[in-house]
Design a protein around this motif. Structure first.
Motif, PDB file in Angstrom:
ATOM      1  N   ARG A   4       0.832  -1.207   0.000  1.00 42.23           N
ATOM      2  CA  ARG A   4       0.000   0.000   0.000  1.00 42.23           C
ATOM      3  C   ARG A   4       0.870   1.262   0.000  1.00 42.23           C
ATOM      4  O   ARG A   4       0.553   2.247  -0.684  1.00 42.23           O
ATOM      5  CB  ARG A   4      -0.934  -0.003   1.216  1.00 42.23           C
TER       6      ARG A   4
ATOM      7  N   ALA B 237       2.211   1.685  -3.457  1.00 44.69           N
ATOM      8  CA  ALA B 237       1.153   2.109  -4.380  1.00 44.69           C
ATOM      9  C   ALA B 237       0.896   3.614  -4.273  1.00 44.69           C
ATOM     10  O   ALA B 237       0.706   4.295  -5.290  1.00 44.69           O
ATOM     11  CB  ALA B 237      -0.129   1.337  -4.093  1.00 44.69           C
TER      12      ALA B 237
ATOM     13  N   TRP C 188       1.994   7.060 -12.704  1.00 41.49           N
ATOM     14  CA  TRP C 188       1.349   5.772 -12.482  1.00 41.49           C
ATOM     15  C   TRP C 188       0.893   5.118 -13.778  1.00 41.49           C
ATOM     16  O   TRP C 188       0.863   3.890 -13.890  1.00 41.49           O
ATOM     17  CB  TRP C 188       0.179   5.904 -11.505  1.00 41.49           C
TER      18      TRP C 188
ATOM     19  N   LEU D 126      -0.166  -4.981  -6.545  1.00 43.70           N
ATOM     20  CA  LEU D 126       0.295  -3.598  -6.613  1.00 43.70           C
ATOM     21  C   LEU D 126      -0.431  -2.828  -7.708  1.00 43.70           C
ATOM     22  O   LEU D 126      -0.787  -1.660  -7.520  1.00 43.70           O
ATOM     23  CB  LEU D 126       1.809  -3.572  -6.831  1.00 43.70           C
TER      24      LEU D 126
ATOM     25  N   VAL E 206      -2.576   0.557  -6.951  1.00 45.65           N
ATOM     26  CA  VAL E 206      -2.290   1.814  -7.652  1.00 45.65           C
ATOM     27  C   VAL E 206      -3.567   2.363  -8.276  1.00 45.65           C
ATOM     28  O   VAL E 206      -3.868   3.554  -8.154  1.00 45.65           O
ATOM     29  CB  VAL E 206      -1.195   1.609  -8.716  1.00 45.65           C
TER      30      VAL E 206
END
Length: 240
Positions: A50, A53, A61, A78, A82
């Motif tokens: 977390r 992310a 991202w 992950l 994200v």
């Protein structure tokens, strides 16, 4: 390199190598017991994923997701985390979510993804409409995704009646979808027992979902003993 040295995510470095630095063999063994049949678990703890992310979501991202691999449990987890905290227009996030959902093949990725899906808080109506086909799906983890999203984001006073109606229509196939449905029903009961009882008093769900929901209700610390007894009285027994 020691695990503690990986303090920031490097978008230019392979994800697998960075995750391996954070893996713990003992936690891998623990996770493999919780997730039988899940392939290639490295052993990275969820709070660490977390944290990573959130770091990725603050940067490029989209670039991360474009090159992300599905080689390990953690890499798939992950990606979902994200998506859950990324900022973008709802249409883009939901399109990316639709592409991610087929990768879900275990309860851990499903439930962690749903819990962290912030768009449901920002645009609940939009996300509700997006969920409907998944609630109607016969695919085990598509259905679990839809049900756990209801559980996490729509078991509130504003949505409870609609949530119960949707749960009554859900096409839960497979153990993990059925368990999610039972869990969601018990959560609805904890929020509004009498509204939920109206569904439990009817042949709304199959015996497995019905009885598992009652089991979870009677195990809940938020349900008074008298209501637990009432729910228990509705348990179905197998025919002699």
């Amino acid at each position: 390199m020691e695990k503690s040295e990986l303090s920031e995510w490097n978008c230019e470095a392979p994800a697998r190598g960075q995750l391996e630095l954070l893996a713990e063999p003992s936690y891998r063994a623990f996770s493999e017991k919780l997730l039988p049949g899940t392939s290639c678990i490295l052993g990275v703890r969820l709070p660490t994923l977390r944290r990573l992310a959130k770091q990725i979501a603050k940067g490029d991202w989209r670039g991360y997701l474009a090159q992300a691999c599905d080689d390990t449990f953690e890499e798939i987890m992950l990606q979902g985390l994200v998506l859950g905290c990324a900022k973008a227009e709802s249409a883009e996030l939901l399109d990316r979510t639709a592409n991610f959902i087929p990768k879900i093949d275990n309860w851990s990725v499903c439930d962690s993804f749903c819990a962290g899906f912030r768009l449901a808080k920002r645009e609940p109506t939009t996300v509700w409409n997006f969920l409907v086909p998944y609630l109607e799906s016969g695919r085990e983890f598509d259905c679990r995704f839809g049900v756990v999203m209801l559980l996490d984001h729509y078991c509130c006073a504003e949505y409870l009646e609609r949530t119960l109606l949707r749960l009554a229509q859900v096409h839960a196939q497979g153990y993990y979808a059925k368990m999610a449905a039972a869990w969601a029903i018990s959560e609805c009961f904890a929020k509004d027992p009498f509204q939920t009882l109206a569904y439990l008093e009817q042949p709304t769900w199959d015996d497995f979902i019905h009885n598992k929901a009652i089991q979870k209700i009677t195990e809940s610390l938020r349900v008074p003993d008298d209501l637990k007894a009432l729910a228990r009285s509705l348990k179905r027994t197998a025919p002699a």
